[in-house]
Enzyme design. Structure first.
Site, PDB file in Angstrom:
ATOM      1  N   ASP A   1       0.808  -1.210   0.000  1.00 40.45           N
ATOM      2  CA  ASP A   1       0.000   0.000   0.000  1.00 40.45           C
ATOM      3  C   ASP A   1       0.840   1.258   0.000  1.00 40.45           C
ATOM      4  OD1 ASP A   1      -1.766  -2.173   1.280  1.00 40.45           O
ATOM      5  OD2 ASP A   1      -3.169  -0.590   0.787  1.00 40.45           O
TER       6      ASP A   1
ATOM      7  N   LEU B   1      -3.863   2.324  -2.704  1.00 40.53           N
ATOM      8  CA  LEU B   1      -4.905   2.538  -1.710  1.00 40.53           C
ATOM      9  C   LEU B   1      -5.745   1.271  -1.668  1.00 40.53           C
ATOM     10  CD1 LEU B   1      -6.158   6.155  -2.583  1.00 40.53           C
ATOM     11  CD2 LEU B   1      -4.525   5.494  -0.807  1.00 40.53           C
ATOM     12  N   ASP B   2      -6.258   0.924  -0.491  1.00 39.75           N
ATOM     13  CA  ASP B   2      -7.155  -0.218  -0.392  1.00 39.75           C
ATOM     14  C   ASP B   2      -8.367  -0.009  -1.297  1.00 39.75           C
ATOM     15  OD1 ASP B   2      -5.540  -1.380   1.510  1.00 39.75           O
ATOM     16  OD2 ASP B   2      -6.729  -0.687   3.211  1.00 39.75           O
ATOM     17  N   LYS B   3      -9.019  -1.088  -1.667  1.00 40.91           N
ATOM     18  CA  LYS B   3     -10.184  -1.016  -2.549  1.00 40.91           C
ATOM     19  C   LYS B   3     -11.217  -0.009  -2.052  1.00 40.91           C
ATOM     20  CE  LYS B   3     -14.060  -3.847  -4.214  1.00 40.91           C
ATOM     21  NZ  LYS B   3     -14.662  -5.206  -4.238  1.00 40.91           N
TER      22      LYS B   3
ATOM     23  N   ARG C   1      -5.676   1.722   9.363  1.00 36.30           N
ATOM     24  CA  ARG C   1      -6.768   0.921   9.910  1.00 36.30           C
ATOM     25  C   ARG C   1      -6.325   0.185  11.174  1.00 36.30           C
ATOM     26  NH1 ARG C   1      -8.441  -2.442   4.699  1.00 36.30           N
ATOM     27  NH2 ARG C   1     -10.054  -3.280   6.108  1.00 36.30           N
TER      28      ARG C   1
END
Length: 357
Positions: A20, A171-173, A276
């Site tokens: 990421d 970036l995460d989904k 997160r």
């Protein structure tokens, strides 16, 4: 991974290490092959009694061992003109090997697709885009098509000549917001170096559960690795016990209410799921992030994380550049529903001096 150049040729890349934050070095190990291309050679004396897949991996070093094992299982590898389907088969010095290279889901994933790309800024060396939530950045298991990379290849055909179409960080989904993408190999190499050296400023807005606890400004310095109890999650780990990498995030409270808090998060490193995991460690898992203890709330059904600000020195001109992205509709609605406040910045500011810490 692979990129179709035309109907008969594709590229396979063996590197899948991009994370990421792209803090790890990037490999450009790629090889052009024709679909259905045949390779022939003999087993060398020093390869005598080795496994078939081991010999193939040693001689066809541009291809992953798992890909070569797939070819063996499919009956596309011959030893002395006889089909061999077991990767563990031992070969002998002088054996004649024949391999027929064929596409796989991985090798056909780098195709141009008509996917909208919201470009905030572009020049001949790079572009900055605004990624919507729900869009996967890079092809991977379960998402071999329909990714940002596929959209970049359609919009910029020359991106076919740059590793990963110039993607230098992810970036995460379900994370929305700003990303920088290189358009040339030289710009890509320089951006990767600067991200690794922590010279690219990346700030996110996060909506966490529960009223903010502790000081208004906090810093979490805690290594992150795979959760030993669930390999699909990341976790804060003890590096003396298991593998992981150092990770640090700075947090600054924007506003808080009984239901939750709006927090500005600044990455010092770029580990998978870093914000997160660190927010959850503070007792404020992200709204909508069920993986790390969050739940849907205030109309948010995806993780409430937005790449809000991006600042860096242009890799070629040296110009200081800063970009800002407004909150997407679902995130902004959640903030209003909870009565939280923050200072919105002009969403399309470019090429302005970067404020120092």
């Amino acid at each position: 991974m692979a990129t179709f150049l035309n109907e008969s040729k594709f590229i396979i890349s063996t590197d899948t290490s991009l994370t990421d934050g792209a803090d790890d070095p990037l490999s450009d190990t790629t090889e052009f092959v024709d679909a259905g291309e045949i390779r022939n050679w003999q087993v060398a004396p020093d390869q005598h009694a080795q496994r078939l897949d081991q010999v193939l991996a040693g001689d066809l070093h541009a291809f992953s061992r798992s890909y070569l094992q797939q070819l063996i299982a499919a009956g596309l590898v011959l030893v002395n003109k006889a089909v061999v389907t077991k990767s563990s088969t031992k070969v002998r010095a002088g054996d004649a090997l024949t391999v027929e290279l064929q596409p796989s889901p991985q090798t056909t994933s780098f195709r141009p697709e008509s996917i909208p790309v919201d470009v905030v800024y572009e020049d001949t060396e790079l572009l900055v885009l605004n990624k919507p939530a729900g869009l996967v950045v890079h092809p991977a298991a379960g998402n071999w098509s329909g990714t940002l990379l596929n959209g970049l290849l359609a919009r910029y055909p020359a991106a076919m000549q740059v590793p990963r179409a110039g993607i230098v960080h992810r970036l995460d989904k379900d994370t929305s917001g700003l990303m920088v993408v290189a358009r040339t190999r030289s710009a890509m190499d320089e951006l990767v170096k600067r991200i690794a050296a922590r010279e690219v400023r990346r700030e996110y807005l996060a909506l966490g559960h529960r009223a903010w606890q502790g000081e208004r400004k906090r810093r979490v310095d805690a290594p992150i690795g795979r959760d030993p109890r669930n390999r699909l999650r990341m976790a804060i780990v003890d590096l003396n016990v298991q593998g992981g990498k150092q990770a640090a995030t700075r947090f600054e409270l924007m506003d808080s209410c009984d239901e939750g808090c709006l927090v500005l998060c600044t990455l010092e490193t770029g580990r998978t799921h870093q914000i997160r995991v660190h927010m959850a460690s503070l007792g404020h898992p992200l709204v909508g992030d069920g993986v790390y203890g969050g739940a849907n709330a205030a109309g948010m059904s995806r993780q409430a994380l937005h790449a809000y600000q991006l600042a860096f020195e242009h890799p070629v001109t040296g110009q200081l550049m800063a970009f800002h992205s407004p909150l997407p509709a679902d995130f902004a609605s959640a903030v209003r529903q909870w009565g939280l406040r923050y200072n919105e910045i002009d969403p399309r500011v470019t090429a302005v001096p970067v404020a120092s810490d």
